[in-house]
Design an enzyme around this catalytic site. Sequence first.
Site, PDB file in Angstrom:
ATOM      1  N   LYS A  32       1.039  -1.133   0.025  1.00  0.00           N
ATOM      2  CA  LYS A  32      -0.143   0.054   0.368  1.00  0.00           C
ATOM      3  C   LYS A  32       1.342   1.538  -0.486  1.00  0.00           C
ATOM      4  O   LYS A  32       1.471   1.523   1.001  1.00  0.00           O
ATOM      5  CB  LYS A  32      -0.584   0.043   1.313  1.00  0.00           C
ATOM      6  CG  LYS A  32      -1.554   0.670   1.385  1.00  0.00           C
ATOM      7  CD  LYS A  32      -2.685   1.641   2.393  1.00  0.00           C
ATOM      8  CE  LYS A  32      -2.338   2.694   2.499  1.00  0.00           C
ATOM      9  NZ  LYS A  32      -2.270   3.653   1.742  1.00  0.00           N
ATOM     10  N   GLU A  38       8.549   2.582  11.389  1.00  0.00           N
ATOM     11  CA  GLU A  38       9.434   3.686  11.918  1.00  0.00           C
ATOM     12  C   GLU A  38       8.650   4.556  11.487  1.00  0.00           C
ATOM     13  O   GLU A  38       7.630   4.757  11.083  1.00  0.00           O
ATOM     14  CB  GLU A  38      10.120   3.247  10.253  1.00  0.00           C
ATOM     15  CG  GLU A  38      10.870   2.392   9.955  1.00  0.00           C
ATOM     16  CD  GLU A  38      12.587   2.343  11.194  1.00  0.00           C
ATOM     17  OE1 GLU A  38      12.119   3.068  11.611  1.00  0.00           O
ATOM     18  OE2 GLU A  38      12.775   0.920  11.249  1.00  0.00           O
ATOM     19  N   GLU A  61       6.785  17.640  15.338  1.00  0.00           N
ATOM     20  CA  GLU A  61       6.795  17.095  14.039  1.00  0.00           C
ATOM     21  C   GLU A  61       6.365  18.459  13.372  1.00  0.00           C
ATOM     22  O   GLU A  61       5.127  18.598  13.418  1.00  0.00           O
ATOM     23  CB  GLU A  61       7.154  15.912  13.542  1.00  0.00           C
ATOM     24  CG  GLU A  61       7.793  15.748  12.901  1.00  0.00           C
ATOM     25  CD  GLU A  61       7.735  14.070  12.179  1.00  0.00           C
ATOM     26  OE1 GLU A  61       6.969  13.610  10.952  1.00  0.00           O
ATOM     27  OE2 GLU A  61       9.014  13.719  10.835  1.00  0.00           O
ATOM     28  N   CYS A  96      11.972  12.664   6.614  1.00  0.00           N
ATOM     29  CA  CYS A  96      12.529  11.784   8.043  1.00  0.00           C
ATOM     30  C   CYS A  96      13.348  12.699   9.054  1.00  0.00           C
ATOM     31  O   CYS A  96      12.779  12.673   9.966  1.00  0.00           O
ATOM     32  CB  CYS A  96      11.689  10.243   8.191  1.00  0.00           C
ATOM     33  SG  CYS A  96      13.415  10.117   7.736  1.00  0.00           S
TER      34      CYS A  96
HETATM   35  P1  NAD Z   1       1.131   9.061   7.754  1.00  0.00           P
HETATM   36  O1  NAD Z   1       1.270   8.449   8.752  1.00  0.00           O
HETATM   37  O2  NAD Z   1       0.323   9.965   7.597  1.00  0.00           O
HETATM   38  O3  NAD Z   1       0.875   7.888   6.458  1.00  0.00           O
HETATM   39  C1  NAD Z   1       1.561   6.945   6.184  1.00  0.00           C
HETATM   40  C2  NAD Z   1       0.746   5.893   5.538  1.00  0.00           C
HETATM   41  O4  NAD Z   1      -0.012   5.416   7.064  1.00  0.00           O
HETATM   42  C3  NAD Z   1       0.111   6.145   4.032  1.00  0.00           C
HETATM   43  O5  NAD Z   1       0.488   4.664   3.702  1.00  0.00           O
HETATM   44  C4  NAD Z   1      -1.025   6.157   4.966  1.00  0.00           C
HETATM   45  O6  NAD Z   1      -2.690   5.819   3.863  1.00  0.00           O
HETATM   46  C5  NAD Z   1      -1.301   4.948   5.729  1.00  0.00           C
HETATM   47  N1  NAD Z   1      -2.602   5.228   6.958  1.00  0.00           N
HETATM   48  C6  NAD Z   1      -2.811   5.694   7.577  1.00  0.00           C
HETATM   49  N2  NAD Z   1      -3.606   5.417   8.163  1.00  0.00           N
HETATM   50  C7  NAD Z   1      -3.642   4.632   8.518  1.00  0.00           C
HETATM   51  C8  NAD Z   1      -4.148   3.153   9.221  1.00  0.00           C
HETATM   52  N3  NAD Z   1      -4.697   3.564  10.648  1.00  0.00           N
HETATM   53  N4  NAD Z   1      -3.925   2.295   9.477  1.00  0.00           N
HETATM   54  C9  NAD Z   1      -2.971   1.595   8.401  1.00  0.00           C
HETATM   55  N5  NAD Z   1      -2.502   2.527   7.128  1.00  0.00           N
HETATM   56  C10 NAD Z   1      -2.825   3.787   7.115  1.00  0.00           C
HETATM   57  O7  NAD Z   1       2.594   9.201   7.117  1.00  0.00           O
HETATM   58  P2  NAD Z   1       2.630  10.303   5.670  1.00  0.00           P
HETATM   59  O8  NAD Z   1       2.709  12.117   5.716  1.00  0.00           O
HETATM   60  O9  NAD Z   1       2.621   9.421   4.737  1.00  0.00           O
HETATM   61  O10 NAD Z   1       5.139  10.184   5.925  1.00  0.00           O
HETATM   62  C11 NAD Z   1       5.025  11.210   6.706  1.00  0.00           C
HETATM   63  C12 NAD Z   1       5.695  11.240   7.974  1.00  0.00           C
HETATM   64  O11 NAD Z   1       6.650   9.707   7.843  1.00  0.00           O
HETATM   65  C13 NAD Z   1       6.407  11.379   8.870  1.00  0.00           C
HETATM   66  O12 NAD Z   1       6.360  12.084   9.956  1.00  0.00           O
HETATM   67  C14 NAD Z   1       8.023  11.403   8.880  1.00  0.00           C
HETATM   68  O13 NAD Z   1       8.902  11.322   9.535  1.00  0.00           O
HETATM   69  C15 NAD Z   1       7.942   9.809   8.574  1.00  0.00           C
HETATM   70  N6  NAD Z   1       8.628   9.311   7.951  1.00  0.00           N
HETATM   71  C16 NAD Z   1       9.958   8.454   8.607  1.00  0.00           C
HETATM   72  C17 NAD Z   1      10.557   7.689   8.540  1.00  0.00           C
HETATM   73  C18 NAD Z   1      11.410   6.793   9.228  1.00  0.00           C
HETATM   74  O14 NAD Z   1      12.516   5.815   8.290  1.00  0.00           O
HETATM   75  N7  NAD Z   1      11.442   6.660  10.153  1.00  0.00           N
HETATM   76  C19 NAD Z   1      10.932   7.797   6.865  1.00  0.00           C
HETATM   77  C20 NAD Z   1       9.914   8.495   6.368  1.00  0.00           C
HETATM   78  C21 NAD Z   1       9.154   8.960   6.428  1.00  0.00           C
END
Ligand code: NAD
Length: 538
Positions: A220, A301, A431, A335
């Site tokens: 996904k 993560e 953040e 991130c």
């Molecule tokens: P997000 O948490 O909004 O979404 C991430 C994924 O989760 C998407 O595919 C989304 O559709 C899905 N999702 C949302 N709600 C869900 C649920 N209830 N159940 C299952 N899946 C669900 O994050 P984003 O805006 O896509 O990405 C940005 C975030 O990711 C920032 O906080 C960033 O720091 C973090 N990030 C962390 C790393 C790392 O390696 N630690 C790397 C990249 C990004």
Amino acid sequence: MNDRHPSHSRSLDAPPGDTYKNAPLTNFVHQENQDKMRKALNEMRARLGKEYPLVINGEKVFTGKTIASINPSSPDDVVGAVAEAGIAEAERAVKAARDAFEKWRWTSFEERAQLLERAAAIMERRRFELSALEVFEVGKPWMEADGDIREAIDFCLFYAQQMRLIGRPRLTQLVPGEESYYHYWPRGVAFVVAPWNFPLAILGGMTTAALVTGNTVIMKPAEQSAVCGAMLMEILEEAGVPPGVLNYLPGKGSVMGAHLVDHKDVDLIAFTGSREVGLRIWESAGITRPGQRELKRVICEMGGKNAVIIDSDADLDEAIVDCTYSAFGYQGQKCSALSRLILLEENYDRVMERLLKAAASVRVGNPEEPGVTVGPVIDETAYNRILNYIEIGKSEATLAYQRKDVPPKGFFIPPTIFTNVKPNMRIAREEIFGPVVSVLKVRDLDEAIAVANGTDYALTAGFFSRSPANIERAKAQIEAGNVYINRSCTGAVVGRHPFGGFKMSGGGTKAGGTDYLLQFLVPRVVTENITRHGFHAS
Ligand code: NAD
């Protein structure tokens, strides 16, 4: 030095197993590469707006509903319309993945590793095309887009290599009369949930780790980068992934995603994204559902609030360039990006004078143009959220710098710096995920380290200094999964800088590290009494 210090084991010899050679980056200084990128952008522009299906059990599925992926530099332009999966499609995908698992788990690890190597070769062949897509779909500047494709290639090749290293059963001890073999089995059906900010590398890294270890996958992407996800699916299909082993399922995270997290037939969830969603998944996956076979493994993560400390004797020529890039590169949407800059009283004025000038030199604009560092943020929701944080910053602290000349159309946020920030303020704790830096002034290094560690997160951190003693302290005491000394705090390289955090940044798993694949496996030991038994002739 204290016992936590990694320098105890420092050696100049190459570590065992260090045979992985990273894929190269594209050097856009060369005219030939610039020409290839321009051509790829033109060709991609002509393809914008296409429709992309789900893929379930090898079949292309259109659902009558689509997710429109838009260009954040020009929100009227639709990059692609991707079929949206609902609960019914999620159920079909789980069944397909479950059925395919029985065969895929027994496919040799060598065959699975070769699948990843073929995928890497296809990405290399389509490199400029994929970079061009990222420019349009997620607003990546050229070099950042190329870096993401390079990382995706590295994940494929590195995990293929790692699987070969752990794939064979291993004798535990040499004792007479008995043999015990330690080996791994895959966990089952993996649900891979990715963010949009490294749309090929993170989605691809989690997916290929699951595949090479013998799990079947429901993949996904984030809604904002679903066309990149469709490309990855195409690539893995061309590489020969069998039907059902990999299923492409873009859809709403809160609906279809949440349904699959809770599903009794999903054994493993590999998630990268925000803390809010990560914690929800972590909790929900902990509930055992009727008929569930396994304890769900969650690889989680999450976000960061990354700090960089500039020591009083730091080389500012280095520190200013690296901090400016760490904070504003890709609009602060990594991130790993720097969001808290911690300065000592002693050199505060000198650093600020140079930082403000450096921030003014950063090029902001449409990333279709080469040389842009700050493009648009991903979408309107992010745009409004970051602007709201800037208003909070204005009320809590002092607005020291804000760029004026950002393009009027598109989701462009001006690079922004706040001073007089205190550790308890919201802009120092939460953040923001945009080009906004909070500067905190401290008395000395003790306070600097305490402030750096005084956050819920522990993802990346940086330290600039010329004092060997202070460098040793920083290495030993800064709480972050990846600590960088005298260099930028972004740009982790697969295999060299295994990446991931702890505290509220993640579960301590390291993408691109030698133990990453173990998360996708269950260990097993078979012990045989090998003294003579007079076995039956058959
Ligand atoms: P997000 O948490 O909004 O979404 C991430 C994924 O989760 C998407 O595919 C989304 O559709 C899905 N999702 C949302 N709600 C869900 C649920 N209830 N159940 C299952 N899946 C669900 O994050 P984003 O805006 O896509 O990405 C940005 C975030 O990711 C920032 O906080 C960033 O720091 C973090 N990030 C962390 C790393 C790392 O390696 N630690 C790397 C990249 C990004």
